[in-house]
Design an enzyme around this catalytic site. Structure first.
Site, PDB file in Angstrom:
ATOM      1  N   GLY A 285      46.688 108.522  69.498  1.00 42.85           N
ATOM      2  CA  GLY A 285      45.977 109.285  70.506  1.00 42.85           C
ATOM      3  C   GLY A 285      46.690 110.582  70.791  1.00 42.85           C
ATOM      4  O   GLY A 285      46.082 111.656  70.851  1.00 42.85           O
ATOM      5  N   ALA A 286      48.016 110.505  70.975  1.00 40.96           N
ATOM      6  CA  ALA A 286      48.828 111.683  71.245  1.00 40.96           C
ATOM      7  C   ALA A 286      50.277 111.334  70.983  1.00 40.96           C
ATOM      8  O   ALA A 286      50.655 110.155  70.960  1.00 40.96           O
ATOM      9  CB  ALA A 286      48.641 112.162  72.678  1.00 40.96           C
ATOM     10  N   GLU A 288      54.398 112.640  71.940  1.00 38.48           N
ATOM     11  CA  GLU A 288      55.174 113.374  72.941  1.00 38.48           C
ATOM     12  C   GLU A 288      56.294 114.218  72.364  1.00 38.48           C
ATOM     13  O   GLU A 288      57.342 114.382  73.008  1.00 38.48           O
ATOM     14  CB  GLU A 288      55.779 112.391  73.942  1.00 38.48           C
ATOM     15  N   ASN A 289      56.145 114.796  71.187  1.00 38.43           N
ATOM     16  CA  ASN A 289      57.196 115.645  70.636  1.00 38.43           C
ATOM     17  C   ASN A 289      57.755 116.563  71.721  1.00 38.43           C
ATOM     18  O   ASN A 289      57.003 117.130  72.514  1.00 38.43           O
ATOM     19  CB  ASN A 289      56.630 116.515  69.513  1.00 38.43           C
ATOM     20  N   GLU A 322      51.919 111.645  78.242  1.00 44.44           N
ATOM     21  CA  GLU A 322      52.766 112.348  77.277  1.00 44.44           C
ATOM     22  C   GLU A 322      53.764 113.266  77.963  1.00 44.44           C
ATOM     23  O   GLU A 322      54.906 113.419  77.501  1.00 44.44           O
ATOM     24  CB  GLU A 322      51.900 113.150  76.305  1.00 44.44           C
TER      25      GLU A 322
END
Length: 883
Positions: A285-286, A288-289, A322
């Site tokens: 989904g996403a 968090e870099n 995130e």
């Protein structure tokens, strides 16, 4: 990271795979040898998009704890051109030995490298793969993009590295790219110079703070960005050029969330900028870099005027998740993947806080209770796992990203927070962050800090929930003497761990139990190893033994108490009403209560006004209708469901004024779903089709939240002509919500010929690999189509695997989990036989859970349908259903 959500109808939960462990020797061999610690990486990447390859030049500065002739790093799908090691003023060329099974490369030199500082210089090439992992190829708008996704163990596909979370270092990236393209990474752009080749330019990024390898990010393409700022931090939301107009909602939400977090945390946002990038192809989904969050388009982009409540809330919620990772995961990182919940559980717990302050009409307190229920639905199965579970190999690690890490981790944190108090908990959290910032921590570090900060035995409670699996069942009782009451709460002993053998010990729970009485007053006790007494000021008519539904446990009430609570349902807060109905259905599935007890409870929910409570109720009503009714009882059941929900539906109606609260819009949609799909009410079915046709003829004329429900209802009763309209609209749509509304709508048609067409569509060229198994899961959840869709999936399994590839996220677990909606032993045996031959190592535990769910449902069938019929007759619904 946030997995893409998937809805499952029988229990309404997301099910993901969890860890299954191989032989210890094999597992241990996956870890890098100790003794070499990285300090800094210089990485220069040159993608070749047409050739789907990239070249890399890398320098890793390391410290050797002792002299050695060899250094081992992680590397996968990397071809080494040259490797040298420099130390003490001399440089040696290294021989490279590859171990593909362990995803490692060993560099050997003739003379020992002395203890202390050394530099490893590497020239290499890699592939831009089509598996949405490492540095991979994404396609949109007739062009190619290069995008990274490195969690959990795929940094080694982009650059040779010490790819373990505790081996933090700083990173300085540069990218040489085509003149018309842009590059986005963790650091701000330091320079952007033409060359070195004609038609290229080189972008250099600022050095990052110390962080883990899996958080490195790079995106290359013609991305365009919308900009804002919050608390002096530049924020950009970026997309492909055609979707820039869909970034406004995310940009507004990101600024709100950042301002809230800066007030909550003792450490303000720890990085110098924040980029948020929508990627055309993205498995999760996403992600968090650090300072460069990457997203699946559907969870970030939307029409700012026409987006549904669900989409607006999802965008803000996933952003909050995130962005919380910038502290929980990026600034403070777990030492090893067995404590991944320190990342994911914390971010899930934190995400609702800014939204409560910003959008109270979204009722995030109820979303938290729904999240608890999602975790409990998985955790109540025998095939569950502890929050902290051993994992060493990449497949084991990837299987830990599940509802236990996310939702259960968050639920336990909320329970402890409610018990110790929000401010005391916040103080402990900030002490933990301050102590371990830019470093790594384990579970004991967190709960030790919180125990010292609050003065309460948080360590005992959290160890009880983190290191053993399962959901506590709490028996509640009430005794009164001389007008004063005492509530008794008794956690039941946990059964032996599955597979633990006859001697497996039963462990007790240490549970903070809070009791609510009429009027809302709450009293708490710590129940450990036996009953706990909660003194009350008076003798109430009833007690609710999970005040505010903040506890991670299920309450077992005797049937008479259930009826009393149902009769006084208006005296319970919405979170308590949600927990009550969810607990009763869960107890039916466990065989502790029968369907009569659940229906007695549900019958008290006439006129329910909370969307989240109705959603929870509707999920169970759907399961009963799909699995426990017969052709003879279904009309009566439909009539009862209609009578239960009609008064609320008459209040909200079909129209949606612009000033209407979001919760009312969501409530209307769930009522339409229940009345149109479960109760099959002809007026609702007809009106839904009329609304859909109106929208198809005049896009934007129907409010999106209602439209999403109507599309599914109309499809369930739809014909070929309507199917063609859905297919055409899904292909033409540029707004992600609109595209998926109709793409998933195709899965809701029931005509066998249309089910076959949907299967062909999913495996055809118009569906991205990231969506194949999710769409297939939706098809398998359609109760009117699943008898045909499972054989179609089974017979074309090779095509499914070829089209969707070896995706780390959204892989086989999505399809396997959807099969848990079946409810008969014959299909269960067929599923088990099929996957005994067609192995799904990424969904091993999910398969166990699916088979267990089918067994549970099938076990209800011998007695519960007759009990359902008798209950309907006794409540007058039988006669109504026959009219």
């Amino acid at each position: 990271m946030r997995p893409h959500p998937v809805s499952l109808s029988l229990v309404g939960v997301l099910v993901c795979a969890t860890a299954v462990f191989g032989p210890a020797a094999t597992a241990l061999a996956q870890r890098l040898p100790a003794g070499v610690v990285p300090d800094h990486y210089d990485i220069a990447i040159e993608p070749d998009l047409p050739a789907a390859r990239f070249a890399g030049v890398e320098r890793i500065s390391v410290t050797l704890e002792q002299a050695s002739r060899t250094i081992t790093v992680n590397a996968a799908e990397i071809m080494f051109d040259s490797v040298t090691i420099s130390a003490g003023g001399s440089t040696q060329t290294a021989r490279v030995s590859l171990d593909p099974a362990r995803e490692q490369a060993t560099f050997a030199v003739t003379r020992p490298v002395a203890a202390g500082r050394a530099d490893i210089q590497i020239r290499y090439t890699g592939i831009l793969n089509d598996q949405l992992r490492g540095l991979y190829l994404s396609k949109a708008n007739n062009r190619r993009y290069a995008v990274s996704q490195l969690e959990a163990t795929d940094a080694r596909r982009m650059f040779p590295s010490f790819d373990e979370p505790a081996l933090k270092a700083t990173f300085a990236l540069a990218a040489t790219i085509d003149t018309g393209d842009h590059a986005i990474s963790n650091g701000a752009v330091l320079s952007d110079d033409a060359g070195p080749k004609p038609g290229t330019h080189t972008v250099k990024f600022a050095t990052t703070p110390r962080m883990s390898t899996y958080l490195v990010a790079l995106a290359v393409g013609d991305f365009v960005c919308s900009s804002a700022s919050a608390d002096g931090i530049p924020i950009r939301v970026c997309s492909t050029p055609d979707k820039k107009g869909q970034t406004a909602l995310a940009l507004e939400a990101a600024a709100e969330v950042l301002r809230y977090y800066d007030r909550y945390y003792g450490v303000k946002y720890p990085f110098k900028k924040l980029d948020i990038v929508a990627v055309p192809d993205f498995a999760a989904g996403a992600m968090e870099n650090t300072a460069a969050i990457f997203y699946r388009e559907t969870l970030l982009l939307a029409d700012p005027k026409g987006a549904s409540v669900r989409v607006r809330r999802d965008i803000a919620s996933v952003l909050a998740h995130e962005m919380a990772h910038q502290w929980f995961g990026d600034l403070v990182t777990m030492r090893w993947w067995d404590d991944i919940w320190l990342n994911e559980g914390f971010a899930t717990w934190m995400a609702s806080k800014p939204l409560k302050a910003w959008k109270p009409d979204w009722h995030m307190d109820l979303e938290e209770v729904k999240s608890n229920q999602k975790a409990m639905a998985v955790d109540s199965l025998a095939a569950t796992r502890p929050i902290r579970a051993r994992a060493t190999t990449p497949p084991e690690i990837n299987e830990l990203f599940d509802a236990i890490a996310y939702e259960k981790g968050a639920a336990v944190l909320r329970m402890v927070e409610s018990w110790v108090g929000e401010e005391a908990f916040r103080t402990g959290v900030n002490a933990y962050i301050e102590r371990f910032k830019y470093g790594n921590a384990a579970a004991e570090d967190f709960w030790g800090t919180l125990t010292a900060s609050t003065g309460k035995p948080v360590d005992r409670v959290m160890a009880s929930f983190v290191d053993q699996p399962g959901v506590p069942l709490v028996d509640a009782g009430l005794k009164c003497t001389d007008g004063r009451g005492v509530a008794t709460v008794t956690p039941e002993s946990r059964p032996p761990t599955p597979g633990g053998g006859r001697g497996a010990a039963r462990r007790g729970w240490t549970v903070p139990v809070c009791v609510a009485v009429p009027g809302g007053k709450t009293s708490c006790a710590l129940a450990a190893g036996g009953p706990a007494a909660v003194p009350l000021d008076a003798c109430p008519a009833w007690v609710f033994a999970n005040a505010g539904a903040r506890g991670y446990y299920r309450v077992v009430n005797p049937p008479a108490v259930v009826r009393t609570l149902a009769a006084n349902i208006g005296s319970l807060a919405p979170p308590e009403r949600l927990a009550l109905i969810a607990d009763e259905w869960a107890l039916v599935l466990k065989g502790r209560h029968d369907v009569r007890s659940f229906l007695d409870t549900a019958d008290g929910f006439t006129g329910e006004q909370s969307a989240a409570v109705v959603e929870t109720l509707v999920a169970s009503l759907k399961a009963i209708g799909d699995n426990l009714t017969s052709p003879a009882s279904r009309p009566a059941y439909n009539a009862w469901v209609t009578s239960l929900l009609t008064s609320t539906f008459e209040r909200v109606g079909w129209s949606s004024p612009s000033s209407e609260p979001d919760d009312t819009r969501v409530l209307r949609a769930w009522l339409v779903s229940a009345l149109g799909e479960t109760a099959e009410a002809p007026p609702v079915v007809a009106k839904s089709r009329s609304l859909v046709l109106q929208e198809l003829g005049a896009p934007g004329s129907i409010e999106s939240t209602l439209l999403n429900a109507a599309v599914t209802v109309a499809a369930r009763h739809g014909d070929t002509a309507l199917y063609e309209k859905y297919l055409a609209r899904s292909k033409a749509a540029t707004d992600p919500e609109e595209h998926y509304r109709y793409a998933y709508g195709l899965s809701s048609f029931s005509d066998p010929a249309l089910v076959r067409r949907t299967m062909d569509y999913i495996l055809g060229p118009d569906v991205r690999s990231q969506d194949v198994k999710r769409l297939m899961g939706a098809l398998l959840q359609n109760p009117d189509a699943r008898r045909l869709s499972w054989p179609l999936v089974r017979d074309r399994w090779g095509d499914v695997q070829k089209k969707s590839g070896d995706l780390v996220y959204g892989g086989n677990s999505v399809v396997v989990a959807a099969l848990g909606t079946f409810c008969d032993s014959r299909t269960r045996q067929d599923i088990a036989r099929f996957f005994a031959v067609h192995k799904v190592p990424d969904a091993t535990r999910t398969l166990q859970q699916t088979l267990e769910r089918i067994d549970r449902c099938a076990a209800l069938r011998p007695a519960q349908p007759a009990t359902l019929t008798a209950w309907l007759e006794s409540h007058g619904a039988g006669a109504a259903g026959r009219q």
